[in-house]
Design a protein around this motif. Structure first.
Motif, PDB file in Angstrom:
ATOM      1  N   GLY A 346      21.173 -29.835  43.241  1.00 10.90           N
ATOM      2  CA  GLY A 346      21.911 -30.760  44.100  1.00 10.90           C
ATOM      3  C   GLY A 346      22.129 -32.097  43.430  1.00 10.90           C
ATOM      4  N   LYS A 347      22.304 -33.101  44.243  1.00 10.97           N
ATOM      5  CA  LYS A 347      22.693 -34.411  43.741  1.00 10.97           C
ATOM      6  C   LYS A 347      21.578 -35.128  42.976  1.00 10.97           C
ATOM      7  CE  LYS A 347      21.448 -36.785  48.046  1.00 10.97           C
ATOM      8  NZ  LYS A 347      21.941 -37.647  49.133  1.00 10.97           N
ATOM      9  N   VAL A 539      27.489 -33.803  42.155  1.00  8.88           N
ATOM     10  CA  VAL A 539      27.202 -33.626  43.576  1.00  8.88           C
ATOM     11  C   VAL A 539      26.720 -34.958  44.132  1.00  8.88           C
ATOM     12  CG1 VAL A 539      25.838 -32.379  45.278  1.00  8.88           C
ATOM     13  CG2 VAL A 539      26.584 -31.225  43.185  1.00  8.88           C
TER      14      VAL A 539
END
Length: 936
Positions: A346-347, A539
């Motif tokens: 993810g980010k 992201v």
């Protein structure tokens, strides 16, 4: 006579002997031709079976009865079957020729046919150049890139053999088998290739572990090894692998690219996750060296053999954010599933994967390999990861290569071959090794070009490649030099080899988003040039940090609290200034004169300084830069110490004056106390403060020290940011020692002042008319100081509480002292705005001379009366004692004793009356007596 047994003779000898076994003589009785031909044909049939079996053994290196279900085997079976048929035809020609010889009666015809047959067979054997191939095809782990590389090598063989300007009419033949990317099986395949004819001139190999084993052993047979799919940095060791070349760039070419990307995005803290294979171990060692050189921290290095779950879990414990993954594609799928389970994507995370996986590697073979994650979960976890790979396809799709094709032409032909093998190319279901297929294609071309160059060199010496044996070092060296100097434009780009035998190539950087790999740029290691296309997407819309971002947040005093306390201090300063003006304006009035106005002024000035110190305590890093904070620390200490000495010292001087007046002899107590003596006492306290503070400032000055607290959760649900609170303190190296000295000195003054205030609690002195209020102020100051000092040490880490407590204590002490000392004076002045005879009196700090003389006379009379009263009381006591004795005497003496006592009481009473009359007749007026009684 000897008899010849044809069965024990070779066919040729049997045909040249007569019936008696004598050479040169015909047999007198020849056996029937039909019987002889039948018997000999049976023998020739058995001989042909032996030849065919031997021919089959030439092509069948290792029997593999576990036939793979993969359609690609059709290509291999077809290629091998063609070669077997060619050898079978040779065997049949041999059988037919021998049969013809047998059936021919003439000796010279038989000899001619045998010579022609031998020449034919020898010619057929000498026009082929044989190389061995080791392809990983159907293993359970590792890199099974032979699935796409072997068809590419087949295409290259066809293209090379179709060229009339290569190899001078020779044909290049490939003998191959499956190594399954297992070093032990690869070694077995190599030994079968070497110990079974025909002679091999070179070995092609793939998979780093297999190449390591093969290349290390091949030097014993003077064999060159050309690896089309091996990236292990260990293979660059020329001392260990002297005959190795590879069209696949070394894995170390990725490390400078990774370092360049880390520097570009500001990542200085990484983690490494590796599979326990030599290729990855050596790559990690090279990466560690690069990281150490560039100052990049490797927070953890995790390795695994088959199950990566524990290693991935440890990455989360170490708060790893930028992770370099080095493992084969089968292990990569397991790692990615664990990444999804532990939410390491993810980010907040960046993964570096190897770029030679297939484009859809993360969603294939999930069920077959027992991956517990779905394809959708794998796609979610893979989103945004970066890959680095050496360029394996010529980037100029319109550039014609040495084969006459462009890279796109090769891609089209390879896709057709794979489609015929059963792969769903239309849906991008590529076999493993598809990215390395151009390397295998160019490897065959590199072999052909090197053989061609070697043949030209050997022709000058009258030799040929057919003269090569495993002990022929000279021809092996010629092949080595030819390969080392080979340089051509292939479908994978420019093919050239370094002195270590490594392929020289650019590195390509890609990122996966929306389930597709997008090229981000290229890096030239030799020129240190990064070509960036600005196509990256992250992201969350921002570059992930390399760690949990810890924001150092300085804890400062609450602004509303600081504003309120500052307002109070300013109000206190204004009040103190107003009282100073009031004290100066009414200095001639009795109520001001008899309270030592000079001490009052000093006290008010000290209160102003204390108010200023309270404001300074609230000034922190919000207003002052760190480099100037040490000056603020010194200002706090000096202001508070000096203000306390001035304010408290003035009050201490007053109670000391009162105590001195009551304890000194009468003659000395009547002397006038000069103002400079009071100033001297306050000045003495200030001198001690200056001495201590100066020594402190010079020897061990106060500096800014930051207290760091434990991390706090983010305020806005941002996992990437944690708060690390910091609080500034003013401390020195030996802070406890200096505080002990200062507190000890101030504590002695406080205790002594408290003692003096208690001793003079009921004493009233006319020259100090506010001594009782001064004592009350001292009580309050002592109590607040005794409470504030230890409490402040306890709550020092709570900036608001500490500032509020200390500043309120200072403000309360100052306001209370000013109120107790000056409010009665202000009320008195308001009630009596004018006072007679004040204007004619002096402006000194003491009382007028006449008033003081009058006061001394009253005190003298008072003392005389007290002495007289004491004498009378002693006389009364003696008489009462005598009276008691007489009551106990005999009854006859009662009357006489009673009369004597009454006479004595009458005398004492008359004396007391005389003293009373004396007091009434003194020069003191009634008003003077009332004034003196108010100060008793």
């Amino acid at each position: 006579m000897r008899t010849a047994n044809n069965d024990s003779m070779s066919p040729l000898r049997a045909m040249t002997l007569g019936a008696g076994g004598q050479p040169g003589h015909r047999a007198r009785h020849n056996p029937p031709t039909k019987y002889f031909a039948k018997h000999t044909l049976i023998r020739l049939y058995l001989h042909s079976l032996y030849i065919m079996r031997h021919a089959l053994e030439q092509t069948r290196i290792l029997p593999n009865f576990n036939f793979p279900k993969h359609p690609l085997v059709k290509l291999k079976v077809h290629r091998t079957t063609v070669f077997k048929i060619r050898l079978l035809v040779k065997a049949l020609v041999e059988v037919i020729s021998k049969c013809t010889v047998i059936a021919t009666r003439k000796l010279w015809v038989r000899v001619l046919l045998l010579i022609c047959f031998g020449t034919f067979c020898e010619a057929k054997r000498d026009d082929d150049l044989h190389i061995g191939g080791i392809f990983p095809m159907e293993g359970e782990g590792g890199w099974q890139g032979g699935q796409a590389c072997m068809p590419a090598a087949e295409l290259a063989l066809a293209d090379v053999n179709a060229r009339s300007d290569l190899l001078s009419g020779f044909k290049l033949l490939l003998h191959s088998n499956d190594s399954k990317c297992e070093p032990g099986l690869g070694a077995s395949v190599m030994y079968n290739l070497l110990y079974n004819p025909p002679q091999k001139l070179l070995l092609l190999a793939g998979c780093s572990t297999v190449c390591t084993t093969v290349a290390e052993a091949a030097k014993m047979w003077n064999l060159m090894v050309l690896c089309y799919g091996a990236s292990s940095p260990a293979l660059s060791d020329r001392a260990r692998f002297p005959t190795l070349f590879r069209t696949h760039p070394s894995a170390t070419v990725h490390n400078p690219t990774r370092i360049k990307l880390m520097q570009k995005f500001g990542w200085s803290r990484i983690a490494i996750l590796q599979q326990a294979e030599e290729v990855f171990i050596s790559t990690v060692e090279d990466l560690e060296a690069h990281c150490k050189k560039t100052g990049i921290e490797i927070v953890t290095r995790q390795s695994f053999l088959s199950d990566p779950s524990d290693a991935v879990r440890n990455l989360r414990r170490q708060d790893a954010r930028v992770i370099v993954g080095l493992f084969y594609v089968v292990a990569a799928r397991r790692v990615l599933c664990e990444v999804y389970k532990h939410k390491l994507y993810g980010k907040s995370y960046v993964w570096f994967f190897i770029g030679w996986y297939e484009d859809n590697w993360f969603e294939t073979n999930l069920e077959r390999e027992g991956i517990e994650c779905t394809a959708e979960q794998m796609r979610e976890a893979a989103e945004g990861h970066l890959t680095t790979e050496a360029l394996m396809w010529n980037q100029n799709s319109n550039q014609t290569t040495i084969s006459g094709m462009t890279s796109e032409d090769f891609r089209f032909r390879l896709n057709e071959a794979l489609r015929e093998a059963g792969y769903d190319i239309a849906r991008e279901k590529f076999p493993e090794g598809y990215q390395e297929a151009p390397l295998a294609y160019d490897a065959v071309w590199a072999v052909a070009l090197a053989f061609n160059k070697t043949m030209e060199k050997l022709e000058k010496s009258g030799l040929s490649l057919k003269n090569f044996t495993y002990t022929n070092k000279k021809i092996a060296d010629d092949i080595y030099e030819a390969i080392n100097s080979t340089s051509f434009l292939g479908v994978s780009g420019l093919v050239a080899f370094s002195s270590q035998g490594d392929r020289i190539a650019l590195t390509q950087i890609e990122q996966l988003y929306d389930n597709h790999y997008v090229k981000l740029g290229y890096y030239d290691t030799q020129a240190d040039n990064l070509t960036w296309l600005e196509r990256e997407r992250w992201v969350g819309g921002k570059v992930p940090p390399d760690r949990t971002v810890v924001v150092n947040e300085l804890r400062t005093v609450s602004l509303p609290l600081f504003a309120c306390m500052t307002a109070l201090c300013i109000a206190g300063i204004l009040a103190a200034v107003a009282l100073i003006v009031f004290n100066i304006m009414h200095r001639h009035r009795r109520v001001i004169q008899w309270s030592h106005p000079a001490c009052n002024t000093v006290m008010l000035c000290g209160c102003c300084v204390c108010f200023g110190s309270a404001i300074a305590l609230g000034v922190d890093g919000r207003w002052v830069q760190p480099q100037h904070f040490s000056g603020l620390c010194a200002a706090r200490a000096w202001l508070l110490a000096m203000g306390f000495s001035m304010a408290y010292g003035a009050m201490f001087t007053k109670v000391w004056r009162v105590h001195r007046h009551t304890t000194k002899p009468k003659a000395e107590s009547k002397k006038r106390m000069h103002g400079w003596k009071l100033y001297t006492m306050v000045g003495g306290l200030l001198i001690v403060d200056v001495a201590i503070l100066t020594a402190w400032q010079i020897r061990d000055p106060l500096q800014r020290r930051v207290e760091v607290f434990s991390l706090e959760a983010p305020r806005h649900n941002d996992d990437d940011v944690h708060i690390r609170p910091e609080l500034e303190h003013c401390e020195s190296e030996h802070n406890a020692v200096w505080l002990g000295v200062m507190y000890g000195y101030k504590g002695l003054v406080l205790v002594f002042g408290l003692f003096l205030a208690y001793e003079t609690r009921s004493v009233k002195v006319r020259s100090i008319n506010d001594s009782r209020y001064v004592g009350m102020s001292i009580y309050n100051v002592v109590v607040l100081c005794l409470i504030t000092a230890p409490v402040t040490l306890v709550i020092a880490s709570q900036q608001d509480a500490a500032f509020a407590f200390v500043s309120l204590a200072i403000v309360f002490c100052c306001f209370l002292s000013m109120a107790l000392i000056f409010i009665p004076k202000v009320i008195e002045v308001i009630r009596h705005p004018t006072e007679r005879a004040e204007s004619s009196r002096g402006s000194g700090s003491g009382s007028a001379p006449a008033d003081e003389e009058h006061y001394r006379e009253l005190v003298k009379e008072n003392e005389e009366l007290q002495k007289l009263i004491a004498q009378k009381e002693e006389r009364i006591r003696v008489l009462k004692q005598k009276l008691a004795e007489r009551e106990a005497a005999a009854a006859d003496g009662v009357t006489q004793g009673t009369g004597g006592v009454i006479a004595d009481l009458a005398t004492a009473t008359s004396d007391y009356g005389t003293s009373t009359n004396y007091t009434r007749s003194s020069r003191a007026s009634v008003s003077d007596l009332d004034f003196s009684e108010s100060y008793l």
